[in-house]
Design an enzyme around this catalytic site. Structure first.
Site, short mmCIF file in Angstrom:
data_model
loop_
_atom_site.label_atom_id
_atom_site.label_comp_id
_atom_site.label_asym_id
_atom_site.label_seq_id
_atom_site.Cartn_x
_atom_site.Cartn_y
_atom_site.Cartn_z
N GLY A 291 0.84 -1.20 0.00
CA GLY A 291 0.00 0.00 0.00
C GLY A 291 0.87 1.24 0.00
N ASP B 192 -11.82 9.09 12.56
CA ASP B 192 -11.78 8.66 11.15
C ASP B 192 -12.11 7.18 11.06
OD1 ASP B 192 -11.48 8.78 8.43
OD2 ASP B 192 -9.29 8.90 8.44
O1 30K Z 1 -1.22 -5.88 6.73
C1 30K Z 1 -1.32 -4.72 7.10
N1 30K Z 1 -1.01 -4.32 8.35
C2 30K Z 1 -1.22 -2.97 8.44
C3 30K Z 1 -1.06 -2.12 9.52
C4 30K Z 1 -1.67 -2.50 7.22
C5 30K Z 1 -2.01 -1.16 7.09
C6 30K Z 1 -1.86 -0.29 8.17
N2 30K Z 1 -2.20 1.03 8.08
C7 30K Z 1 -2.97 1.56 6.98
C8 30K Z 1 -4.43 1.28 7.25
C9 30K Z 1 -5.31 1.92 6.20
N3 30K Z 1 -5.04 3.36 6.06
C10 30K Z 1 -5.92 3.91 5.02
C11 30K Z 1 -6.04 5.40 5.05
C12 30K Z 1 -3.61 3.61 5.76
C13 30K Z 1 -2.72 3.04 6.81
C14 30K Z 1 -1.36 -0.77 9.39
C15 30K Z 1 -1.76 -3.61 6.31
C16 30K Z 1 -2.19 -3.54 4.96
C17 30K Z 1 -2.51 -2.24 4.34
C18 30K Z 1 -1.48 -1.41 3.89
C19 30K Z 1 -1.77 -0.16 3.37
C20 30K Z 1 -3.07 0.25 3.22
C21 30K Z 1 -4.11 -0.58 3.65
C22 30K Z 1 -3.83 -1.83 4.21
C23 30K Z 1 -2.40 -4.67 4.06
N4 30K Z 1 -2.80 -4.53 2.80
C24 30K Z 1 -2.93 -5.75 2.27
C25 30K Z 1 -3.34 -6.17 1.02
C26 30K Z 1 -2.57 -6.66 3.21
N5 30K Z 1 -2.24 -5.96 4.31
C27 30K Z 1 -2.62 -8.02 2.95
C28 30K Z 1 -3.04 -8.45 1.70
C29 30K Z 1 -3.40 -7.54 0.75
O2 30K Z 1 -3.80 -8.06 -0.43
C30 30K Z 1 -4.35 -7.20 -1.39
#
Ligand code: 30K
Length: 588
Positions: free
Chosen positions: A233, A350
């Site tokens: 992300g 939020d």
């Molecule tokens: O595993 C993950 N652990 C995290 C801890 C992840 C994201 C955050 N913080 C974000 C939460 C959403 N926010 C939106 C404004 C931004 C900060 C803390 C996390 C993610 C993830 C990373 C970035 C954005 C959203 C989620 C994660 N994304 C994944 C996608 C994933 N884990 C596992 C699989 C996947 O497949 C598409």
């Protein structure tokens, strides 16, 4: 024991232990020499204490004497207790007694009344867990009373109670000079809100040097313990990676948030404030902080890895694939995390499905803390006239109007999250503009029930959207309601009706103002519903004149129940007449 390691359990906290190990073999008994080594280990705190049982020792008309216990191994850290009680019929108003011993007489109670009690053990490090709630009732008033004798009786009872307390105090003090008996500090809480666990979150801004806050609440991790694997992300601050963290002998999966180069000092502070806040939380439904890298560049925040990513995207990608029970289970988790945060006096501001993360077990965890997160990382944030940046469609009216952000405004947002979950990641209020959303809310409109939404769940979301914030449920209430529904899944079988005001979205409540649709095909295509042309024709809606006369009932007649994202463009909360007049179809 043949091996060279051992786990010793059930040790007492704050205690020095000496461990002596002797190596022995077949000839050890033949030798006067022994092969021994010793070490002294100090056990710090163990788990917070929990009061396990409350028993009633004495029952009177206006008083109850209660005693409780804490498991022996937890006893040593206990410095006192808090007893909370209320009438069973009015649990909104609590009384709190603080006591240094595990027995207390609660006086000034009403006769023949059921009271509920909870006890919390206190330690130097804060409060332990609440006990379960226990119910006890006072003895009935016997003969019929007249008010004068009742008043006199209460007076006499009061004196007797005082005498009894005094008597017990003297006796106990004689028996055990250390254990002081009786309430030390009595206070009444007028508002249930004041009844919070003692631990509240510390705003990192209260630290003059924010680096000190990070040091206090987050572990520093060496970059060599971290391996980045792939980008998962990206946000305003930088990228988020999946990776691993070496923790003792194990490698665990983690998410690594990296602060991109070229940040300003204030961005660094904001970025680290998230870790300082997250590091203070410890709850199954709140994202867990592993630690931070602040001594080396780039700065990193290491959190738990959530295999299914953000909840909104996860639901959109798995549309229609969960049972109501699973969806309600997710909501239960989120509400429990939010109850914990609100008990800690933390207001999220939020709360939205995009800020909830889902792991492989479908456990949902609240994320996105920090002081400027709405400003920096959330594309939903919109500048208001007062200068703040607010995710309008998730935010309670009072928070939009005069920035009154409270746990009650978080409850409003939770209602929106409920709606997002039950509609599998649909955008709240579809493509209506922020201005239209605010106007509709002020006029009393609310989102309609998502398709197949259990009626009890829709009722709860509507409660969360009460205009008057004091009328909204508290997160504790939400958890209890969802728990009850989960325990009797039959209760989820009754499905909420579509709101009669809800209708298919005719051209131009927003976005396509001024567009004119000459044919049903053109219109359906503009709202990406071209594949439903046949349904419309079969039901006799062949021209735009027919379309403007559609009523909400007709919508079901033609079977517009769309799968997936297209629900978004198909329904609107505005009344059909209102839409028809604003959409320009009269020019057809
Ligand atoms: O595993 C993950 N652990 C995290 C801890 C992840 C994201 C955050 N913080 C974000 C939460 C959403 N926010 C939106 C404004 C931004 C900060 C803390 C996390 C993610 C993830 C990373 C970035 C954005 C959203 C989620 C994660 N994304 C994944 C996608 C994933 N884990 C596992 C699989 C996947 O497949 C598409």
């Amino acid at each position: 024991m043949p091996g060279t390691s051992v786990s010793v359990l059930e040790l007492s906290p704050y205690t020095n232990y000496t461990f002596t190990v002797e190596a022995r073999n077949g000839v050890s008994n033949q030798s006067p020499l022994r092969s021994v080594a010793s070490t002294i280990a100090y056990v710090n705190e163990t788990e917070p204490p929990k009061v396990t049982s409350i028993i009633m020792e004495k029952q009177e008309k206006s008083s109850l004497t209660l005693t409780w216990t804490v498991p022996g191994r937890q006893m040593r850290s206990v410095t006192g207790y808090k007893l909370m009680y209320s009438k069973k019929v009015d649990q909104q108003t609590y009384t709190v007694l603080q006591s240094s011993s595990n027995s207390v007489m609660v006086s000034d109670l009403l006769p023949g009344t059921v009271y509920v009690f909870r006890v919390q053990a206190l330690t130097h490090d804060g409060a332990g867990f609440y006990s379960e709630t226990h119910e006890f009732h006072t003895l009935e008033e016997k003969a019929e009373t007249n008010w004068v004798s009742l008043a006199a009786g209460i007076g006499v009872a009061g004196v007797v109670v005082l005498l009894v307390i005094g008597f017990i105090c003297i006796r106990r003090r004689k028996r055990n000079s250390r254990a002081r008996q009786g309430p030390e500090d009595i206070y009444f809480t007028k508002h249930p809100d004041q009844l919070k666990p003692l631990k509240t979150y510390v705003d990192p801004h209260t630290y003059e040097d924010p680096n000190q806050a990070v040091l206090k609440f987050a572990d520093e991790i060496l970059p060599s313990a971290i391996t980045k694997q792939k980008v998962i992300g990206a946000g305003e601050f930088g990228e988020v990676y999946k990776g691993t963290l070496k923790k003792g002998r194990k490698d665990i999966s983690v998410a690594i948030k990296i602060l991109k180069v070229g940040y300003t000092e204030s961005q660094r502070i904001d970025y680290l404030s998230e870790a300082s806040i997250m590091g203070q939380f410890s709850h199954h439904n709140v994202i867990h902080l592993e630690g931070v890298v602040t001594k080396y560049k780039p700065l990193m925040i290491i959190t738990e890895y959530m295999e299914n990513g953000a909840l909104d995207a996860y639901l959109r990608n798995n549309d229609g694939e969960f049972s109501s029970l699973q969806l309600v289970g997710m909501l239960r988790g989120i509400s429990s995390g939010m109850k914990y945060l609100s008990d800690m006096n933390y207001v999220h501001r939020d709360l939205a499905a995009r800020n909830i993360l889902v792991n492989s077990q479908l456990v949902c965890k609240v994320s996105d803390f920090g002081l400027s997160r709405v400003l920096e990382d959330d594309t939903e944030g919109t500048y208001t006239t007062s200068g703040g940046k607010i995710p309008i469609r998730w935010t309670a009216p009072e928070a939009i109007a005069y920035r009154k952000f409270t746990s009650a405004s978080d409850v409003w947002s939770f209602g929106i999250v409920m709606w997002e979950v039950l509609s599998y990641g649909e955008r709240p209020y579809w493509e209506m503009s922020n201005h239209e959303v605010m106007k509709s809310i002020n006029e009393g409109f609310r989102l309609p029930a998502p398709m197949e939404c259990p009626s009890a769940i829709y009722q709860l979301m509507m409660q969360c959207w009460q205009q008057e914030r004091a009328k909204r449920p508290k997160f504790g209430d939400v958890v209890n309601i969802l728990d009850k529904l989960i325990r009797s899944p039959e209760s989820l079988k009754s499905i909420a009706d579509f709101d009669p005001r809800v209708s298919i979205r005719l051209p131009s409540t927003s976005g396509c103002d001024g567009m004119i649709f000459r044919t049903v095909t053109e219109w359906l295509e503009s709202i990406k519903m071209g594949q439903y042309l046949e349904n419309f024709q079969a039901a006799g809606y062949s021209t735009m004149e027919h379309i403007v006369q559609l009523t909400p009932e007709d919508v079901t007649v033609v079977g517009v129940r769309l799968p997936g994202h297209q629900k978004r463009i198909a329904f609107s909360i505005l009344g059909l007449q209102e839409q028809a007049s604003s959409m320009g179809v009269y020019t057809v």
